[in-house]
Enzyme design. Sequence first.
Site, PDB file in Angstrom:
ATOM      1  N   TYR A  40      -2.115  -1.083  10.460  1.00  0.00           N
ATOM      2  CA  TYR A  40      -2.049  -1.240   9.004  1.00  0.00           C
ATOM      3  C   TYR A  40      -0.727  -0.687   8.467  1.00  0.00           C
ATOM      4  O   TYR A  40      -0.055  -1.324   7.648  1.00  0.00           O
ATOM      5  CB  TYR A  40      -3.246  -0.504   8.395  1.00  0.00           C
ATOM      6  CG  TYR A  40      -3.490  -0.726   6.923  1.00  0.00           C
ATOM      7  CD1 TYR A  40      -4.222  -1.820   6.474  1.00  0.00           C
ATOM      8  CD2 TYR A  40      -3.022   0.184   5.975  1.00  0.00           C
ATOM      9  CE1 TYR A  40      -4.469  -2.000   5.115  1.00  0.00           C
ATOM     10  CE2 TYR A  40      -3.265   0.005   4.626  1.00  0.00           C
ATOM     11  CZ  TYR A  40      -3.993  -1.091   4.203  1.00  0.00           C
ATOM     12  OH  TYR A  40      -4.239  -1.276   2.855  1.00  0.00           O
TER      13      TYR A  40
ATOM     14  N   SER B 297       0.866  -1.182   0.000  1.00  0.00           N
ATOM     15  CA  SER B 297       0.000   0.000   0.000  1.00  0.00           C
ATOM     16  C   SER B 297       0.898   1.225   0.000  1.00  0.00           C
ATOM     17  O   SER B 297       2.082   1.128   0.364  1.00  0.00           O
ATOM     18  CB  SER B 297      -0.855  -0.008   1.278  1.00  0.00           C
ATOM     19  OG  SER B 297      -1.495   1.232   1.479  1.00  0.00           O
TER      20      SER B 297
END
Length: 256
Positions: free
Chosen positions: A151, A138
């Site tokens: 995350y 990401s």
Amino acid sequence: MLKGKTALVTGSTSGIGLGVALRLAAQGANIVLNGFGDVAGPRAQVEALGVRVGYHGADMSKPAEIEAMMAYIESEFGACDILVNNAGIQHVAAVEDFPPERWDAILAINLSSAFHTTRLALPGMKQRGWGRILNIASVHGLVASAQKSAYVAAKHGLVGFTKSVALEIASSSVTANAICPGWVLTPLVQKQVDARAAADGVDGEEAKRRLLAEKQPSLRFTTPEQLGELAVFLCSEAASNVCGQAWSLDGGWTAQ
Ligand code: NAD
């Protein structure tokens, strides 16, 4: 281009994973799907491309289930040539409010699962003399956002893991790289759109516009199809010397 190869795409019953599976299948790769929820719909979409499709429902937070899935692929398909570590979850909360069990789940699914699939897939790839490991990280593997500590930690970890593995296999015919999407409108992000709409008292379209305007200068979502095309490129001969990269497809998010 990928006829005769078998690709495992974790978390491919939805979103980015399904987009990648469809693009790899369009190049002729047999596909092993994984993930929760509706399986028949995604399976039919991939089968329509004329390739062989398997499914294993391993929970990617459970190493024993991952081992069973990798054994299933070896016995049913003979090889895992392309490994796409994509399964992932999100939880948004300040660090002092972050539920410890959510932290553990995010680290297990978004990071540790890639270690387990990689350690089990790599010997066969090396032995057969070809392989591709694609880790769907990401922008949050490269930069941070508030409220996403688990995350961000997991995705930074996944980028680091990718580099380390890539160096270990650099002189072989197996490559490992990470793909770093910005905002992609999948169920994972739709939850954040809904939360933003509720918090700001606006409709869904305005919430999407605000989320994009904050981070993604193109003001457009990246699509699962675009990510699938990048995965196809990384599986090509042209990409055989791309080694340990974290490749962004983020509308300018990390250029700022
Ligand atoms: P999604 O929610 O649409 O899909 C997630 C997939 O993972 C589903 O198939 C789900 O069933 C599966 N999954 C979840 N927990 C699992 C578990 N324990 N075991 C097996 N499968 C499990 O989400 P998405 O947006 O397509 O996300 C896919 C990946 O892309 C994730 O790693 C996510 O972090 C990453 N990503 C997404 C975005 C985005 O904007 N959507 C941006 C950057 C990175």
